[in-house]
Design a protein around this motif. Structure first.
Motif, PDB file in Angstrom:
ATOM      1  N   VAL A   1       3.442   4.276 -14.472  1.00 11.00           N
ATOM      2  CA  VAL A   1       2.536   4.651 -13.587  1.00 11.00           C
ATOM      3  C   VAL A   1       2.371   6.203 -13.363  1.00 11.00           C
ATOM      4  N   LEU A   2       3.791   6.706 -13.330  1.00 10.98           N
ATOM      5  CA  LEU A   2       3.897   7.862 -13.021  1.00 10.98           C
ATOM      6  C   LEU A   2       3.883   8.910 -14.330  1.00 10.98           C
TER       7      LEU A   2
ATOM      8  N   HIS B   1       0.723  -1.197   0.064  1.00  6.02           N
ATOM      9  CA  HIS B   1       0.163  -0.046  -0.098  1.00  6.02           C
ATOM     10  C   HIS B   1       0.979   1.349  -0.042  1.00  6.02           C
ATOM     11  N   SER B   2       2.207   1.280  -0.156  1.00  5.53           N
ATOM     12  CA  SER B   2       2.923   2.294  -0.453  1.00  5.53           C
ATOM     13  C   SER B   2       2.748   3.290  -1.581  1.00  5.53           C
ATOM     14  N   GLU B   3       2.791   4.529  -1.539  1.00  5.36           N
ATOM     15  CA  GLU B   3       2.665   5.327  -2.470  1.00  5.36           C
ATOM     16  C   GLU B   3       3.647   5.323  -3.516  1.00  5.36           C
ATOM     17  N   ALA B   4       3.049   5.626  -4.802  1.00  6.63           N
ATOM     18  CA  ALA B   4       4.068   5.505  -6.085  1.00  6.63           C
ATOM     19  C   ALA B   4       5.066   6.347  -5.951  1.00  6.63           C
ATOM     20  N   LEU B   5       4.868   7.434  -5.746  1.00 10.17           N
ATOM     21  CA  LEU B   5       5.718   8.453  -5.376  1.00 10.17           C
ATOM     22  C   LEU B   5       6.941   8.191  -4.537  1.00 10.17           C
TER      23      LEU B   5
ATOM     24  N   TYR C   1      -1.862  12.092 -20.819  1.00 15.82           N
ATOM     25  CA  TYR C   1      -1.473  12.950 -22.159  1.00 15.82           C
ATOM     26  C   TYR C   1      -0.266  12.602 -22.723  1.00 15.82           C
ATOM     27  N   VAL C   2       0.566  12.359 -22.081  1.00 25.50           N
ATOM     28  CA  VAL C   2       2.047  12.120 -22.523  1.00 25.50           C
ATOM     29  C   VAL C   2       2.071  10.687 -23.191  1.00 25.50           C
TER      30      VAL C   2
ATOM     31  N   VAL D   1      12.417   7.396 -24.135  1.00 27.26           N
ATOM     32  CA  VAL D   1      13.851   7.635 -24.017  1.00 27.26           C
ATOM     33  C   VAL D   1      14.154   7.633 -22.312  1.00 27.26           C
ATOM     34  N   MET D   2      13.144   8.407 -21.653  1.00 29.51           N
ATOM     35  CA  MET D   2      13.136   8.236 -20.184  1.00 29.51           C
ATOM     36  C   MET D   2      13.339   6.948 -19.433  1.00 29.51           C
ATOM     37  N   GLU D   3      12.393   6.077 -20.141  1.00 32.72           N
ATOM     38  CA  GLU D   3      12.207   4.876 -19.711  1.00 32.72           C
ATOM     39  C   GLU D   3      13.517   3.946 -19.707  1.00 32.72           C
ATOM     40  N   ASP D   4      14.000   4.116 -21.015  1.00 28.88           N
ATOM     41  CA  ASP D   4      15.250   3.431 -21.403  1.00 28.88           C
ATOM     42  C   ASP D   4      16.367   3.666 -20.432  1.00 28.88           C
TER      43      ASP D   4
END
Length: 76
Positions: free
Chosen positions: A48-49, A9-13, A53-54, A66-69
Motif C-alpha cells: 500500500v505504501l 477508516h484509519s490512515e495507512a500511514l 513507480y517502484v 527486500v524491504m518487504e521480506d
C-alpha cells in the motif's frame, strides 16, 4: 493478550507507524463497534505504501521486495 488495532477508516500511514513502533507482523482491523473485521499483514502494508513507480521499475522492485521480506519477518 492485548493486540494493537486500527479502525476500518484509519490512515495507512498511522497503521504503518503502529506496526513499526511495536515491531508487529500485522494489525487487527476493527469495525466501529470494536469487532474484528480483518487482519492487515505487514506485507500488504508495504504494498500500500510503496509508490507505483517502484513497482514498475525492476531495480526498485528488488529493493522493495527486500524491504518487504525484512519487515514481514519480524515476530511479536
Amino acid at each position: 493478550m492485548q493486540y494493537e488495532t486500527v479502525g476500518l477508516h484509519s490512515e495507512a500511514l498511522d497503521a504503518a507507524r503502529l506496526m513499526a513502533e511495536h515491531r508487529l507482523p500485522g494489525l487487527l482491523v476493527v469495525d466501529e463497534k470494536g469487532a474484528p473485521a480483518a487482519v492487515l499483514p505487514a506485507s500488504q502494508m508495504i504494498k500500500v505504501l510503496v509508490p507505483g513507480y517502484v513497482v514498475e521499475d525492476p531495480i526498485l522492485r528488488i529493493i522493495s521486495s527486500v524491504m518487504e521480506d525484512s519487515f514481514g519477518d519480524r515476530s511479536m
